[in-house]
Design a protein around this motif. Structure first.
Motif, PDB file in Angstrom:
ATOM      1  N   PRO A 160      16.111  -0.416  21.216  1.00 59.20           N
ATOM      2  CA  PRO A 160      14.805  -0.551  21.884  1.00 59.20           C
ATOM      3  C   PRO A 160      14.863  -0.287  23.263  1.00 59.20           C
ATOM      4  CG  PRO A 160      14.921  -2.026  20.190  1.00 59.20           C
ATOM      5  CD  PRO A 160      16.283  -1.221  20.301  1.00 59.20           C
ATOM      6  N   TYR A 161      15.956  -0.887  23.892  1.00 54.30           N
ATOM      7  CA  TYR A 161      16.087  -0.762  25.484  1.00 54.30           C
ATOM      8  C   TYR A 161      16.181   0.683  26.063  1.00 54.30           C
ATOM      9  CZ  TYR A 161      17.023  -5.744  24.917  1.00 54.30           C
ATOM     10  OH  TYR A 161      16.815  -7.012  24.506  1.00 54.30           O
ATOM     11  N   LEU A 162      17.163   1.474  25.002  1.00 54.82           N
ATOM     12  CA  LEU A 162      17.231   2.981  25.304  1.00 54.82           C
ATOM     13  C   LEU A 162      15.909   3.624  25.171  1.00 54.82           C
ATOM     14  CD1 LEU A 162      20.976   3.129  23.567  1.00 54.82           C
ATOM     15  CD2 LEU A 162      20.344   2.453  25.709  1.00 54.82           C
ATOM     16  N   GLU A 163      15.263   3.300  24.466  1.00 54.45           N
ATOM     17  CA  GLU A 163      13.851   3.915  24.459  1.00 54.45           C
ATOM     18  C   GLU A 163      13.137   3.872  25.553  1.00 54.45           C
ATOM     19  OE1 GLU A 163      11.216   6.635  22.972  1.00 54.45           O
ATOM     20  OE2 GLU A 163      12.975   6.221  21.981  1.00 54.45           O
ATOM     21  N   ARG A 164      13.083   2.645  26.191  1.00 53.49           N
ATOM     22  CA  ARG A 164      12.507   2.341  27.350  1.00 53.49           C
ATOM     23  C   ARG A 164      12.901   3.011  28.479  1.00 53.49           C
ATOM     24  NH1 ARG A 164      12.921  -4.173  27.511  1.00 53.49           N
ATOM     25  NH2 ARG A 164      11.902  -3.700  29.787  1.00 53.49           N
ATOM     26  N   ILE A 165      14.397   3.004  28.586  1.00 52.47           N
ATOM     27  CA  ILE A 165      15.173   3.903  29.622  1.00 52.47           C
ATOM     28  C   ILE A 165      14.386   5.390  29.607  1.00 52.47           C
ATOM     29  CG2 ILE A 165      17.258   5.035  30.558  1.00 52.47           C
ATOM     30  CD1 ILE A 165      18.281   1.961  29.654  1.00 52.47           C
ATOM     31  N   ARG A 166      14.598   6.104  28.344  1.00 55.21           N
ATOM     32  CA  ARG A 166      14.049   7.600  28.368  1.00 55.21           C
ATOM     33  C   ARG A 166      12.786   7.531  28.574  1.00 55.21           C
ATOM     34  NH1 ARG A 166      17.637   7.116  23.853  1.00 55.21           N
ATOM     35  NH2 ARG A 166      16.066   6.288  22.179  1.00 55.21           N
ATOM     36  N   ASP A 167      11.768   6.735  28.228  1.00 54.57           N
ATOM     37  CA  ASP A 167      10.510   6.585  28.761  1.00 54.57           C
ATOM     38  C   ASP A 167      10.450   6.814  30.414  1.00 54.57           C
ATOM     39  OD1 ASP A 167       9.692   6.816  26.104  1.00 54.57           O
ATOM     40  OD2 ASP A 167       9.042   4.368  26.363  1.00 54.57           O
ATOM     41  N   VAL A 168      11.108   6.253  30.916  1.00 56.41           N
ATOM     42  CA  VAL A 168      11.206   6.115  32.392  1.00 56.41           C
ATOM     43  C   VAL A 168      11.657   7.580  32.881  1.00 56.41           C
ATOM     44  CG1 VAL A 168      12.429   5.039  34.533  1.00 56.41           C
ATOM     45  CG2 VAL A 168      11.703   3.467  32.797  1.00 56.41           C
ATOM     46  N   MET A 169      12.739   7.883  32.320  1.00 59.05           N
ATOM     47  CA  MET A 169      13.092   9.270  32.897  1.00 59.05           C
ATOM     48  C   MET A 169      12.385  10.412  32.397  1.00 59.05           C
ATOM     49  SD  MET A 169      15.870   8.354  34.380  1.00 59.05           S
ATOM     50  CE  MET A 169      16.285   9.906  34.698  1.00 59.05           C
ATOM     51  N   GLU A 170      11.732  10.255  31.464  1.00 56.84           N
ATOM     52  CA  GLU A 170      10.584  11.291  31.095  1.00 56.84           C
ATOM     53  C   GLU A 170       9.464  10.926  31.843  1.00 56.84           C
ATOM     54  OE1 GLU A 170       9.481  10.704  27.076  1.00 56.84           O
ATOM     55  OE2 GLU A 170      11.469  11.259  26.230  1.00 56.84           O
ATOM     56  N   ASP A 171       9.168  10.044  32.406  1.00 52.61           N
ATOM     57  CA  ASP A 171       8.078   9.944  33.339  1.00 52.61           C
ATOM     58  C   ASP A 171       8.600  10.495  34.891  1.00 52.61           C
ATOM     59  OD1 ASP A 171       6.386   8.748  31.658  1.00 52.61           O
ATOM     60  OD2 ASP A 171       6.753   6.605  32.609  1.00 52.61           O
ATOM     61  N   ARG A 172       9.633  10.180  35.269  1.00 47.39           N
ATOM     62  CA  ARG A 172      10.266  10.916  36.272  1.00 47.39           C
ATOM     63  C   ARG A 172      10.245  12.514  36.141  1.00 47.39           C
ATOM     64  NH1 ARG A 172      16.205  12.088  38.085  1.00 47.39           N
ATOM     65  NH2 ARG A 172      16.039  13.339  36.201  1.00 47.39           N
ATOM     66  N   ASP A 173      10.631  13.153  34.999  1.00 44.19           N
ATOM     67  CA  ASP A 173      10.513  14.494  34.843  1.00 44.19           C
ATOM     68  C   ASP A 173       9.106  14.957  34.809  1.00 44.19           C
ATOM     69  OD1 ASP A 173      13.198  14.542  34.368  1.00 44.19           O
ATOM     70  OD2 ASP A 173      13.120  14.446  32.538  1.00 44.19           O
ATOM     71  N   LEU A 174       8.066  14.286  34.456  1.00 45.90           N
ATOM     72  CA  LEU A 174       6.791  14.566  34.175  1.00 45.90           C
ATOM     73  C   LEU A 174       6.233  14.688  35.780  1.00 45.90           C
ATOM     74  CD1 LEU A 174       4.047  15.544  33.117  1.00 45.90           C
ATOM     75  CD2 LEU A 174       3.713  13.077  32.697  1.00 45.90           C
ATOM     76  N   SER A 175       6.658  13.738  36.539  1.00 45.38           N
ATOM     77  CA  SER A 175       6.192  13.465  38.050  1.00 45.38           C
ATOM     78  C   SER A 175       6.712  14.724  38.730  1.00 45.38           C
ATOM     79  CB  SER A 175       6.589  12.166  38.608  1.00 45.38           C
ATOM     80  OG  SER A 175       5.907  11.078  37.901  1.00 45.38           O
TER      81      SER A 175
END
Length: 202
Positions: A160-175
């Motif tokens: 569950p924590y690692l999924e949240r981290i992946r979401d943060v990194m995907e947001d960075r890539d999108l930005s």
């Protein structure tokens, strides 16, 4: 089309989009990364703090160092490069174990000089690590590293924590993609102009 006319049209376009007379601040939000590196690392560090507080992850690395590890991994850095960036190349093995615990795998992690499933059977047979390492003709420390990879791959505790981290990194890539898109559309020059000009003065 004359350059002045093109700039004027682009500025008019931005004015229409924002529906504001002063577009200095909105343009600053568009120009450059939408979420800077510092903010991303802080967000990941907070998640790492939660993980460490749960007691499921033992490491001498701090939450911020773990956040640096995650970002550097996504940027293509290897364990030695990450350790060096943190000021101590001797931390490379510590980085590697933490990276595997966070399921940030590399292809090399699974390139074992023996059959993986044969290793698993031997480990489950009740033999000691020394006995298994001798049978596979690898050092006990190397065997422990491979066992660590297999165990963490199957462990869902931190998912569950690692999924949240992946979401943060995907947001960075999108930005970053959005920022590059603005520049590639030929609007970056107009954005620079808009940052410097108060539209109410036009």
């Amino acid at each position: 089309m004359p350059e002045d006319t093109r700039k004027k049209q682009l500025l008019e376009l931005f004015t229409n989009i924002t529906s504001k007379t002063k577009i200095v601040e909105p343009m600053k939000k568009i120009h450059g990364t939408l979420r800077d590196q510092e903010a991303i690392e802080r967000e990941i560090a907070l998640i790492m703090r939660e993980i460490l507080d749960q007691g499921q992850f033992k490491t001498k690395l701090s939450p911020r160092q773990l956040a640096n590890l995650v970002v550097a991994y996504y940027d293509g850095k290897n364990d030695t490069e990450i350790a060096r960036a943190l000021g101590d190349e001797k931390l490379s093995k510590t980085m590697a174990r933490a990276r595997v615990r966070l399921k940030l795998f590399r292809d090399l992690d699974f390139k074992m000089p023996f059959d993986r499933y044969g290793m698993e059977e031997l480990l489950e047979s009740g033999k000691t690590m020394k006995e298994v390492s001798e049978e596979l003709d690898v050092s006990p420390s190397t065997l422990r590293e491979y066992r660590h990879v297999i165990e963490q791959e199957a462990d869902t505790t931190l998912d569950p924590y690692l999924e949240r981290i992946r979401d943060v990194m995907e947001d960075r890539d999108l930005s970053e993609q959005m920022t590059r898109g603005v520049a590639n559309d030929g609007l970056s020059e107009a954005i620079d102009i808009a940052e410097a000009i108060d539209m109410s003065e036009l």
